[in-house]
Design an enzyme around this catalytic site. Structure first.
Site, PDB file in Angstrom:
ATOM      1  N   PHE A 156      -4.198 -54.325  -8.184  1.00 29.22           N
ATOM      2  CA  PHE A 156      -4.082 -55.175  -6.990  1.00 29.22           C
ATOM      3  C   PHE A 156      -4.925 -56.419  -7.227  1.00 29.22           C
ATOM      4  O   PHE A 156      -6.134 -56.321  -7.444  1.00 29.22           O
ATOM      5  CB  PHE A 156      -4.617 -54.351  -5.818  1.00 29.22           C
ATOM      6  N   CYS A 157      -4.296 -57.583  -7.225  1.00 27.08           N
ATOM      7  CA  CYS A 157      -4.997 -58.815  -7.617  1.00 27.08           C
ATOM      8  C   CYS A 157      -5.118 -59.781  -6.451  1.00 27.08           C
ATOM      9  O   CYS A 157      -4.217 -60.601  -6.213  1.00 27.08           O
ATOM     10  CB  CYS A 157      -4.234 -59.498  -8.749  1.00 27.08           C
ATOM     11  N   THR A 159      -8.814 -60.802  -5.248  1.00 29.73           N
ATOM     12  CA  THR A 159     -10.105 -61.499  -5.314  1.00 29.73           C
ATOM     13  C   THR A 159     -10.137 -62.587  -6.389  1.00 29.73           C
ATOM     14  O   THR A 159      -9.587 -62.410  -7.473  1.00 29.73           O
ATOM     15  CB  THR A 159     -11.225 -60.476  -5.583  1.00 29.73           C
ATOM     16  N   PRO A 161     -12.903 -66.051  -7.869  1.00 30.63           N
ATOM     17  CA  PRO A 161     -14.313 -66.462  -7.843  1.00 30.63           C
ATOM     18  C   PRO A 161     -14.737 -67.038  -6.490  1.00 30.63           C
ATOM     19  O   PRO A 161     -15.810 -66.747  -5.994  1.00 30.63           O
ATOM     20  CB  PRO A 161     -14.391 -67.518  -8.955  1.00 30.63           C
ATOM     21  N   GLY A 164     -13.736 -63.904  -1.893  1.00 34.40           N
ATOM     22  CA  GLY A 164     -14.041 -62.473  -1.857  1.00 34.40           C
ATOM     23  C   GLY A 164     -13.642 -61.933  -0.500  1.00 34.40           C
ATOM     24  O   GLY A 164     -12.466 -61.659  -0.242  1.00 34.40           O
ATOM     25  N   PHE A 395     -16.300 -52.762  -2.100  1.00 34.04           N
ATOM     26  CA  PHE A 395     -14.883 -53.171  -2.267  1.00 34.04           C
ATOM     27  C   PHE A 395     -13.974 -52.590  -1.186  1.00 34.04           C
ATOM     28  O   PHE A 395     -14.422 -51.852  -0.330  1.00 34.04           O
ATOM     29  CB  PHE A 395     -14.371 -52.954  -3.691  1.00 34.04           C
ATOM     30  N   GLU A 396     -12.713 -53.009  -1.255  1.00 34.27           N
ATOM     31  CA  GLU A 396     -11.719 -52.700  -0.207  1.00 34.27           C
ATOM     32  C   GLU A 396     -12.253 -53.110   1.172  1.00 34.27           C
ATOM     33  O   GLU A 396     -12.102 -52.387   2.152  1.00 34.27           O
ATOM     34  CB  GLU A 396     -11.315 -51.220  -0.257  1.00 34.27           C
ATOM     35  N   GLN A 499     -22.954 -61.952  15.764  1.00 34.42           N
ATOM     36  CA  GLN A 499     -22.805 -60.810  14.853  1.00 34.42           C
ATOM     37  C   GLN A 499     -23.747 -59.650  15.187  1.00 34.42           C
ATOM     38  O   GLN A 499     -23.399 -58.495  14.948  1.00 34.42           O
ATOM     39  CB  GLN A 499     -22.977 -61.271  13.405  1.00 34.42           C
TER      40      GLN A 499
HETATM   41  C1  FAD Z   1     -16.096 -52.887  -9.241  1.00 32.52           C
HETATM   42  C2  FAD Z   1     -15.234 -53.745  -8.389  1.00 32.52           C
HETATM   43  C3  FAD Z   1     -13.875 -53.526  -8.330  1.00 32.52           C
HETATM   44  C4  FAD Z   1     -13.059 -54.363  -7.574  1.00 32.52           C
HETATM   45  N1  FAD Z   1     -11.709 -54.169  -7.573  1.00 32.52           N
HETATM   46  C5  FAD Z   1     -10.911 -55.103  -6.989  1.00 32.52           C
HETATM   47  C6  FAD Z   1      -9.491 -55.047  -7.147  1.00 32.52           C
HETATM   48  O1  FAD Z   1      -8.965 -54.120  -7.758  1.00 32.52           O
HETATM   49  N2  FAD Z   1      -8.744 -56.038  -6.597  1.00 32.52           N
HETATM   50  C7  FAD Z   1      -9.297 -57.073  -5.907  1.00 32.52           C
HETATM   51  O2  FAD Z   1      -8.570 -57.938  -5.441  1.00 32.52           O
HETATM   52  N3  FAD Z   1     -10.639 -57.137  -5.706  1.00 32.52           N
HETATM   53  C8  FAD Z   1     -11.456 -56.200  -6.256  1.00 32.52           C
HETATM   54  N4  FAD Z   1     -12.813 -56.269  -6.101  1.00 32.52           N
HETATM   55  C9  FAD Z   1     -13.375 -57.332  -5.293  1.00 32.52           C
HETATM   56  C10 FAD Z   1     -13.972 -56.820  -3.979  1.00 32.52           C
HETATM   57  O3  FAD Z   1     -12.943 -56.466  -3.108  1.00 32.52           O
HETATM   58  C11 FAD Z   1     -14.895 -57.908  -3.455  1.00 32.52           C
HETATM   59  O4  FAD Z   1     -16.075 -57.818  -4.221  1.00 32.52           O
HETATM   60  C12 FAD Z   1     -15.206 -57.762  -1.980  1.00 32.52           C
HETATM   61  O5  FAD Z   1     -14.080 -58.096  -1.235  1.00 32.52           O
HETATM   62  C13 FAD Z   1     -16.361 -58.641  -1.529  1.00 32.52           C
HETATM   63  O6  FAD Z   1     -16.226 -59.950  -1.995  1.00 32.52           O
HETATM   64  P1  FAD Z   1     -17.447 -60.648  -2.736  1.00 32.52           P
HETATM   65  O7  FAD Z   1     -17.984 -59.691  -3.733  1.00 32.52           O
HETATM   66  O8  FAD Z   1     -16.996 -61.961  -3.199  1.00 32.52           O
HETATM   67  O9  FAD Z   1     -18.565 -60.793  -1.620  1.00 32.52           O
HETATM   68  P2  FAD Z   1     -18.692 -61.973  -0.550  1.00 32.52           P
HETATM   69  O10 FAD Z   1     -17.443 -62.090   0.244  1.00 32.52           O
HETATM   70  O11 FAD Z   1     -19.246 -63.178  -1.185  1.00 32.52           O
HETATM   71  O12 FAD Z   1     -19.806 -61.347   0.409  1.00 32.52           O
HETATM   72  C14 FAD Z   1     -21.190 -61.324   0.077  1.00 32.52           C
HETATM   73  C15 FAD Z   1     -21.959 -60.675   1.227  1.00 32.52           C
HETATM   74  O13 FAD Z   1     -21.807 -61.456   2.412  1.00 32.52           O
HETATM   75  C16 FAD Z   1     -21.255 -60.673   3.447  1.00 32.52           C
HETATM   76  N5  FAD Z   1     -20.351 -61.517   4.210  1.00 32.52           N
HETATM   77  C17 FAD Z   1     -19.344 -62.281   3.744  1.00 32.52           C
HETATM   78  N6  FAD Z   1     -18.742 -62.908   4.748  1.00 32.52           N
HETATM   79  C18 FAD Z   1     -19.378 -62.527   5.884  1.00 32.52           C
HETATM   80  C19 FAD Z   1     -19.210 -62.827   7.264  1.00 32.52           C
HETATM   81  N7  FAD Z   1     -18.228 -63.618   7.714  1.00 32.52           N
HETATM   82  N8  FAD Z   1     -20.038 -62.253   8.148  1.00 32.52           N
HETATM   83  C20 FAD Z   1     -21.018 -61.407   7.729  1.00 32.52           C
HETATM   84  N9  FAD Z   1     -21.212 -61.083   6.451  1.00 32.52           N
HETATM   85  C21 FAD Z   1     -20.412 -61.641   5.538  1.00 32.52           C
HETATM   86  C22 FAD Z   1     -20.547 -59.537   2.746  1.00 32.52           C
HETATM   87  O14 FAD Z   1     -20.410 -58.396   3.565  1.00 32.52           O
HETATM   88  C23 FAD Z   1     -21.465 -59.284   1.573  1.00 32.52           C
HETATM   89  O15 FAD Z   1     -22.536 -58.481   1.962  1.00 32.52           O
HETATM   90  C24 FAD Z   1     -13.640 -55.420  -6.832  1.00 32.52           C
HETATM   91  C25 FAD Z   1     -15.019 -55.619  -6.864  1.00 32.52           C
HETATM   92  C26 FAD Z   1     -15.812 -54.809  -7.641  1.00 32.52           C
HETATM   93  C27 FAD Z   1     -17.287 -55.075  -7.673  1.00 32.52           C
END
Ligand code: FAD
Length: 584
Positions: A156-157, A159, A161, A164, A395-396, A499
């Site tokens: 599933f693609c 995310t 840079p 997130g 994640f998810e 929040q």
């Molecule tokens: C091992 C691994 C496997 C993964 N597999 C997949 C995959 O198969 N497919 C895919 O598409 N993605 C995948 N991901 C991506 C994953 O879904 C994202 O890491 C996740 O959605 C969070 O995004 P981010 O890491 O960019 O964090 P960010 O969105 O940058 O968030 C950073 C922090 O800020 C908080 N935050 C962000 N926005 C807000 C807000 N509005 N209010 C309050 N708090 C906030 C978050 O809760 C978090 O604590 C994977 C990630 C990892 C690490």
């Protein structure tokens, strides 16, 4: 999950959303569902072979965790056991398991190694779920047989840079060509199964349609598709995580999934539907931890007695059990809602994910604490579960985003009905009989709460010990409705930025939903004369007492809290980018 309460289930109602209206939706929550007969039979045939196969690779899995990969021969073994076709319909070569049975299988694999669950789970729960939910018959016939056999593994693609949690801000772009095909450009990061997948569900910005995003099915073998090296992670290390890049990839028109422009809806529906897989895996991991911790506590002697004799060790074992029972009761209730065709289970799925993902992390912490020095050593399994489980609240959907989602979605519906409450109450005093008939369930309950008229017991007759617990949920469901009402009146649309308030509302709702699932499960175990029904009632009582204290704090915190102080401290640290003091 179940054949059971089909007659009472209200498929157009959400048990979680009803809580925000002061309503415990008994029709959907009671009686606790039983796994379908067909699934029970299939599981009975599958679970031991899974244990035999994965268990036989215990040493390999430990090595692969260190090296960061699973061998192709092992993945082939997973294929041969049918683990890539668990939820694919039989006509396409799958096993057609229900969501509940599927979650139970992931629990079994997680009992050995959660990287294995992730290889299977990312394929089914998110990688090809879009095709199952949104694909046309032609698309399903074209891809599902190869996905069921594992010839194609799915990923599933979404995310990127810069995207997130804010998934709508993706920059991967698909441009429509004159012949109806699309050209896809962009890069995705952290894609689970990225390095082994042959089939990607990819989300890209599109120029057409009313929405901004469209979902595409893309084959890894197509020109322009490439993947980066294996990412080295804290946990789930042997599962493949890579970048996946698309450079001028030609995607045929027939590989658009769902409607052009509906990609965000497709992505969210996949994630909602897939969350019970993650929860099922967490439950399997917790069961293993409880088995390990109880054996360790009985074997390890200190001060001349097994540490299992000591209150502080027993407290941990009890708490791990309560967490596991609560997570299991909730995850399988949600799976049942999905399997029974409920229209809206998004809040329930989010709640179960938040609860189960945090429960296993608490369990992993306590199991390691019981094993202490041994627990910290690589030679023993605890540190790996500790590392592996950390990802589950990231994640998810991060647990922060999901808590906000729970609160805001619940509040949205309440907000829509507040206006109705105002006009309906005026009718009551003009014409009491007619006026009362005009009130919806929410308005009736709110009126009953404020006037003292009406306000029946919400839950049916329960065994005496459970009846007492039910009283707590009946009280706090009203508190939740009142808190929502007050928050909406105070902040109006501005509630979206509050929040601290939203977190309290989300946590209240999660405790109410999880508690209702625990209550229902304990009730069913008593009714069935289960050998451990007494322990289940004790779990329900302790969970409820703990939830009551948490809910009390949330309710009181709506009026009196340290929110401003916390915000100011964070502001000061953010301005300085660090901690300013030292003892020098
Ligand atoms: C091992 C691994 C496997 C993964 N597999 C997949 C995959 O198969 N497919 C895919 O598409 N993605 C995948 N991901 C991506 C994953 O879904 C994202 O890491 C996740 O959605 C969070 O995004 P981010 O890491 O960019 O964090 P960010 O969105 O940058 O968030 C950073 C922090 O800020 C908080 N935050 C962000 N926005 C807000 C807000 N509005 N209010 C309050 N708090 C906030 C978050 O809760 C978090 O604590 C994977 C990630 C990892 C690490």
């Amino acid at each position: 999950m179940a054949d059971a309460p089909a007659s009472t289930l209200l498929r157009d109602r959400s048990a979680a959303k009803s809580l925000f209206f002061g309503d415990i939706l008994e029709e959907n929550l009671f009686p606790y569902p039983r796994m379908r007969e067909r699934d029970r039979e299939l599981l009975a045939a599958m679970l031991d072979p899974i244990d035999d196969f994965v268990g036989a690779h215990a040493a390999d899995l430990k090595r692969w965790d260190h090296d960061g990969e699973q061998s192709e021969a092992f993945i082939q073994g997973l294929r041969e056991m049918g683990l890539f076709g668990l939820i694919i319909p039989e006509e396409h070569g799958g096993l057609a398991l229900s969501n509940a049975a599927y979650a139970r299988v992931l629990g079994q694999t997680s009992g050995h190694d959660s990287s294995v669950s992730l290889t299977v789970g990312a394929h089914s729960s998110i990688g090809m779920k879009g095709l199952l939910l949104w694909g046309s018959d032609e698309q399903k016939s074209r891809y599902l047989p190869r996905l069921a056999s594992g010839e194609l593994i799915a990923a599933f693609c979404l995310t990127e840079p810069g995207a997130g949690s804010d998934a709508a801000s993706i920059r991967t772009r698909a441009t429509k060509n004159a012949d109806g095909s699309w050209t896809l450009d962009g890069e995705k990061i952290w894609i689970t199964n990225g390095g082994i997948a042959g089939f990607y569900t990819v989300f890209a910005r599109t120029d057409e349609g009313h929405g901004k995003m469209t979902a595409f099915m893309v084959e890894a073998a197509w020109p322009g598709v490439s993947r980066g090296p294996h990412e080295h992670k804290l946990g789930i290390r042997s599962n493949s995580t890579t970048t996946v890049a698309f450079a001028d990839v030609r995607v045929p028109a027939e590989n658009v999934l769902g409607e052009v422009g509906s990609g965000f809806k497709v992505a969210m529906s996949i994630l909602n539907n897939g969350r019970t897989g993650l929860g099922g895996g967490a439950v399997g991991g917790m069961k293993r931890l409880i088995a390990l911790a109880t054996r360790q506590a009985k074997d390890r002697q200190q001060f001349g007695r097994p540490i299992a004799d000591y209150g502080l060790v027993r407290e941990k074992i009890a708490q791990m059990t309560i967490d596991c029972f609560a997570a299991e009761s909730t995850v399988f209730m949600v799976a049942h809602f999905i399997d029974s065709g409920c229209e809206d289970y998004s809040l329930e799925a989010a709640m179960s994910k938040v609860y189960a993902s945090e429960a296993i992390q608490r369990c992993a912490y306590e199991a390691m604490q019981i094993a202490a020095g041994n627990g910290y050593m690589r030679e023993f399994p605890y540190e790996k579960v500790f590392r592996d489980s950390r990802i589950l609240s990231i994640f998810e959907g991060t647990n922060e985003i999901l808590r906000l989602y729970v609160a805001l979605s619940g509040l949205k519906d309440v907000g829509a009905q507040l206006g109705e409450l105002k006009s309906a109450v005026s009718h009551i005093f003009n014409d009491p009989i007619k006026g009362f008939g005009l009130l919806t369930g929410y308005a009736q309950r709110r009126f009953a709460q404020s006037s003292g008229i009406g306000g029946d017991r919400i839950l049916r007759e329960l065994p005496p010990r459970l009846r007492k617990c039910a009283g707590v949920y009946e009280h706090y469901v009203n508190e939740l409705a009142a808190a929502c009402d007050a928050a909406l009146r105070k902040y109006g649309r501005g509630i979206a930025d509050q929040q601290f308030v939203l977190k309290r509302i989300g946590e209240l709702a999660i405790d109410l939903f999880v508690g209702s699932c625990v209550l229902s499960r304990a009730d069913a175990l008593v009714a069935a004369g289960d050998a451990h029904a007494d322990a289940a009632q004790s779990i329900c009582e302790v969970f409820t007492a703990q939830a009551r204290r948490r809910m009390y704090r949330c309710v009181k915190g709506m009026q009196r809290n340290e929110d401003a102080g916390l915000d100011a401290i964070a502001g000061a640290m953010l301005a300085r980018e660090g901690y300013p003091w030292d003892v020098l």
